[in-house]
Structures are given as C-alpha cells and as structure tokens.
Design a protein around this motif. Structure first.
Motif, PDB file in Angstrom:
ATOM      1  N   HIS A 175     -34.302 -47.399 -24.568  1.00 53.91           N
ATOM      2  CA  HIS A 175     -35.488 -47.121 -25.370  1.00 53.91           C
ATOM      3  C   HIS A 175     -36.078 -48.462 -25.761  1.00 53.91           C
ATOM      4  O   HIS A 175     -35.448 -49.505 -25.545  1.00 53.91           O
ATOM      5  CB  HIS A 175     -35.147 -46.237 -26.576  1.00 53.91           C
ATOM      6  N   LYS A 176     -37.285 -48.455 -26.366  1.00 54.72           N
ATOM      7  CA  LYS A 176     -38.023 -49.717 -26.507  1.00 54.72           C
ATOM      8  C   LYS A 176     -37.358 -50.737 -27.428  1.00 54.72           C
ATOM      9  O   LYS A 176     -37.762 -51.891 -27.448  1.00 54.72           O
ATOM     10  CB  LYS A 176     -39.467 -49.448 -26.912  1.00 54.72           C
ATOM     11  N   GLU A 177     -36.326 -50.327 -28.169  1.00 51.98           N
ATOM     12  CA  GLU A 177     -35.634 -51.304 -29.007  1.00 51.98           C
ATOM     13  C   GLU A 177     -34.509 -52.016 -28.248  1.00 51.98           C
ATOM     14  O   GLU A 177     -33.843 -52.889 -28.794  1.00 51.98           O
ATOM     15  CB  GLU A 177     -35.052 -50.609 -30.253  1.00 51.98           C
ATOM     16  N   LEU A 178     -34.286 -51.611 -27.020  1.00 50.35           N
ATOM     17  CA  LEU A 178     -33.210 -52.222 -26.230  1.00 50.35           C
ATOM     18  C   LEU A 178     -33.796 -53.170 -25.193  1.00 50.35           C
ATOM     19  O   LEU A 178     -34.782 -52.852 -24.535  1.00 50.35           O
ATOM     20  CB  LEU A 178     -32.384 -51.151 -25.519  1.00 50.35           C
ATOM     21  N   GLU A 179     -33.148 -54.304 -25.067  1.00 50.90           N
ATOM     22  CA  GLU A 179     -33.564 -55.288 -24.078  1.00 50.90           C
ATOM     23  C   GLU A 179     -33.311 -54.739 -22.674  1.00 50.90           C
ATOM     24  O   GLU A 179     -34.172 -54.793 -21.809  1.00 50.90           O
ATOM     25  CB  GLU A 179     -32.735 -56.562 -24.320  1.00 50.90           C
ATOM     26  N   GLN A 180     -32.126 -54.204 -22.493  1.00 50.36           N
ATOM     27  CA  GLN A 180     -31.719 -53.692 -21.187  1.00 50.36           C
ATOM     28  C   GLN A 180     -31.077 -52.317 -21.335  1.00 50.36           C
ATOM     29  O   GLN A 180     -30.639 -51.960 -22.433  1.00 50.36           O
ATOM     30  CB  GLN A 180     -30.696 -54.643 -20.540  1.00 50.36           C
ATOM     31  N   ALA A 181     -31.013 -51.574 -20.236  1.00 47.18           N
ATOM     32  CA  ALA A 181     -30.360 -50.265 -20.264  1.00 47.18           C
ATOM     33  C   ALA A 181     -28.889 -50.442 -20.635  1.00 47.18           C
ATOM     34  O   ALA A 181     -28.249 -51.423 -20.241  1.00 47.18           O
ATOM     35  CB  ALA A 181     -30.481 -49.606 -18.899  1.00 47.18           C
ATOM     36  N   GLU A 182     -28.374 -49.510 -21.438  1.00 42.31           N
ATOM     37  CA  GLU A 182     -26.968 -49.591 -21.856  1.00 42.31           C
ATOM     38  C   GLU A 182     -26.215 -48.372 -21.371  1.00 42.31           C
ATOM     39  O   GLU A 182     -26.798 -47.303 -21.196  1.00 42.31           O
ATOM     40  CB  GLU A 182     -26.893 -49.668 -23.390  1.00 42.31           C
ATOM     41  N   GLU A 183     -24.895 -48.548 -21.225  1.00 41.25           N
ATOM     42  CA  GLU A 183     -24.097 -47.426 -20.752  1.00 41.25           C
ATOM     43  C   GLU A 183     -23.699 -46.528 -21.924  1.00 41.25           C
ATOM     44  O   GLU A 183     -23.656 -46.961 -23.079  1.00 41.25           O
ATOM     45  CB  GLU A 183     -22.843 -47.915 -20.018  1.00 41.25           C
TER      46      GLU A 183
END
Ligand SMILES: *[C@@H]1O[C@H](CO)[C@@H](O)[C@H](O)[C@H]1NC(C)=O
Ligand SMILES: *[C@@H]1O[C@H](CO)[C@@H](O)[C@H](O)[C@H]1NC(C)=O
Length: 403
Positions: A175-183
């Motif tokens: 989501h837009k608060e994350l720099e990169q996709a997370e598992e």
C-alpha cells in the motif's frame, strides 16, 4: 455513371467542409500526440506509473501551456477512465492479470491557439499483455479478505486443483505507505498448506488501495501469480453482540436492548438486523427488523407465546461501499421456558458417545447378518451333518441375543 460521379463529388465536398470547419475551430493549428509513452512497474503489485514526453515540435514552445489527456482501460470497472493533467506522468491501479491499455492526447491552450483549446486528433497508445510466466491454471481461487471488527485483517484463498503437489504459495502486499511489497506476516495453514494470511499486528491504511499478489514456486516451475486490490473499510465484519437484554414494560411491551461491539467500529456506522421469532401453540413465525438504534420495543400479543430475539450488525452504506454481516448474537427469549431448556441438547452430547453407539450398532448388525446367513445355508443343505451347523448357528444367534 453520371449519378455515381455526382455522389463522389458530393462526398468530396462534404469532406472539404468538415476539414474547413475543423480548421476554423483550431485557428489553423494542429497538434501532435505525445511521444515515448512508457508504463513502469515499480513492483507495487499493480500500481503502475505511466510516463510520456510532449511531441517533439512542441518542446520549444514554452509560452504555450500544454495539457495531456490520459485514458486507460479500468479493468475493475470495465470502462475507460480519463484524466487531464499538465504533468508528464500519472500513477494508476491496474489488474496485472489483464491487458493494460493506455492512450494519451496532447491539448494546447493559451496565446498560441488564440485562447481556444485544441486537442491532437490522434493519440499515442500502448497495450501491454499480462506476463505469461507461471504454470498454467495455478492462480488461486476465492480470494476473500475480512477485516474483523476493524482490528484484524485476514485473507483466505483456495488452491486451484491444478496446482502441483509440494507447491509453496506466498502472499505479498503493498500500500502507499510501504516502500516495497512485503510478505505476509503470518500464514494460515490448513491441511498442511498455506491457505491464508493473518495481518496480526500490522495496521493497514483505510480508504486507499491495498494490493495483493499470491505467487509461489512448485516442482514444475513458478506458480501463476494472482493479483487482487481492495480497500479494507469495505471488508469489515463487525464483532458479535454479546449483551442482548429483554425487559417487559408496565404497558405490556417487550423492550430489547443491546450493546455495540467494543472496538474500533464507529457506532454511527452500524445498522442492525433484529430477528424476532414468536413461538405460539399455533406455530412459529420469524420477523426481521432493520434499525439504526440499539434498542427496540415490541408489542407482546399473546400471553402463551414465546419471543426469541437475536441481533447482528453491519456497516451501512453511508459509511462504506459494502460490509459483511456480523455473526448472530446468542438468542435471548421471553419468557425463558424451563421445559425448552430441558430439551436434549444434541450439540452437547460428546462425540465419543455417537461413535460408541455407531460401533455397537454395526457389530450387532454384522453378527445378526452372519447368523441369519448361516441358519439359511444350513436349512438349504438338509444334510444329516448340517444338524451341527444349525445348532452352532442357533447358538450364535443366542449368543448375539445374550449380548
Ligand atoms: C485571434 O482571434 C481574434 C478575434 O477572435 C482575431 O482577430 C485574430 O486574428 C486571431 N488571431 C489568430 C492568430 O488567429
Ligand atoms: C512473488 O512476488 C514477489 C513480489 O512481487 C516477488 O518478490 C517474488 O520474487 C515472487 N516470487 C516468486 C516465486 O515468483
């Protein structure tokens, strides 16, 4: 022949007319569509960035304000979405399992067009096919996310039957608060395989897209990724109502009161469904009542009827687009009849008693059948030595009966 040429002549005239009108409209100016249209994937699971450059012949015309009209096919809505922007890039959400179609036009305004807006007659288009990587038929099915009482989000899926054995599925989210996709922080395991994700302790933002990707690996190669995007406020399942109280009033009415589930669900967003079942000697009817209040007054019609009530809640559409119903509360009845409470509660009988009854029944049945068959065969044989078997069979029947 003559009429045909006249027809062609008229058509040419009309075409000229149209061109002439356009020229009047555009003050003789035409504008080219943008160039270098590119779609960039920063790894945000469907949130893509589209960039372009102005047409080469307009780059130096700094005095003319340029606008761009971007159109993209919105696969979630199954229709085209258009935006106008002075910028040379735009981010939008796409379903990466479908074709991505993007078109961009140039719009010109200001002193060099004498105040009128002109738009390029053609557009620059880009169509991007979904990546074909992955073992065919391995996308997951029935991906459903539930935001329990606005506290804990859980997503579940079903494995496609074509998924090879020993596959390992993984869920990524962004989501837009994350720099990169997370598992996924905590997988839900059922039958030894991953079947869902629990976002325990992770706060996910509402009113913004959360993108998901379920991919994975198998002995036959990578699994085909499944993409999904949702906003968590539309997936809320409120908590179950615990306290439902019934009270008779002096005027003979029945007053029902309940409490909102504790937690983060805003009380003003809840609507309730009250199920009122009336059991009278003549029969039973169930009535459903929708309300936004947390209390209700019902008339008591007969003395000999029993009123049972239970409630469930969901968020109404003034607050969110959609919501799940909560579980029903425990029913509460008036009057609380003792005979009903004494009814055998089949749910309460431990499972091992059922199993024991079943085993005994099967044993008895088998013995009976064996005995019956033996009696029958010995009768049919009618040989002198069959007396012994008959006796034996009778004996076993007796034994069975004794048992
Ligand atoms: C702009 O419009 C005005 C009045 O409508 C006209 O007199 C003038 O010639 C136009 N200029 C150009 C460059 O088309
Ligand atoms: C699954 O997707 C994530 C996020 O895009 C990526 O980092 C990962 O390498 C992928 N895994 C497989 C097995 O393709």
């Amino acid at each position: 022949m003559g009429s045909k040429s006249a027809l062609i002549h008229r058509a040419t005239l009309m075409l000229l007319l149209i061109t002439w009108r356009e020229r009047i409209h555009c003050n003789g100016l035409t504008v080219d569509p943008p160039e270098d249209l590119v779609i960039l994937d920063p790894g945000h699971l469907g949130h893509l960035e589209i960039t372009w450059n102005p047409p080469a012949n307009l780059i130096n015309m700094t005095e003319c304000p340029k606008l761009y009209q971007l159109e993209y096919f919105n696969t979630y809505k199954d229709s085209w979405t258009a935006i106008r922007t002075p910028r040379r890039s735009h981010s939008a959400q796409f379903d990466l399992m479908k074709d991505i179609r993007v078109r961009v036009y140039t719009l010109l305004n200001g002193p060099c067009t004498n105040g009128t807006m002109i738009k390029s007659t053609s557009y620059t288009e880009l169509v991007q096919k979904p990546p074909s990587a992955g073992v065919a038929g391995t996308t997951v099915k029935d991906f459903v996310c539930v935001f329990y009482n606005m506290e804990n989000m859980e997503c579940n899926w079903k494995k496609n039957p074509k998924t090879p054995a020993n596959s390992q599925q993984t869920l990524y989210y962004w989501h837009k608060e994350l720099e990169q996709a997370e598992e996924c922080p905590k997988y839900i395991i059922s039958g030894g395989v991953r079947s869902g994700c629990n976002f325990t302790g992770k706060t996910l933002p509402d009113f913004t897209d959360i993108n998901f990707c379920i991919n994975g690996s198998s002995p036959e190669g990578p699994l085909k990724p499944t993409f999904s995007s949702l906003q968590i406020q539309n997936h809320v399942k409120p908590g179950t109502t615990e306290k439902l109280q019934l009270q008779t009033r002096s005027d003979g009415q029945l007053e029902v009161e309940w409490e909102r589930p504790v937690g983060r669900v805003p009380g003003h967003c809840l609507e309730w469904e009250v199920e009122h079942s009336q059991e009278a000697p003549g029969g039973k009817i169930a009535l459903k009542i929708l309300t936004e209040q947390t209390s209700l007054t019902l008339p008591l019609i007969h003395d000999n009827e029993r009123n049972c009530l239970r409630v469930r809640s969901k968020l109404h559409k003034y607050c969110v687009d959609k919501s799940f119903w909560s579980e029903w509360s425990h029913p509460n009845c008036y009057p609380e009849m003792r005979e009903v409470a004494a009814e055998p509660q089949w749910d309460m009988v431990p499972v091992y008693i059922y199993i024991a009854i079943a085993i005994i029944a099967i044993l008895v049945l088998t013995l009976c059948v064996v005995a019956a068959l033996k009696v029958r065969s010995s009768r049919q044989e009618k040989k002198p030595d069959s007396l012994l078997t008959t006796l034996f069979a009778r004996n076993s029947v007796l034994t069975v009966l004794e048992v």
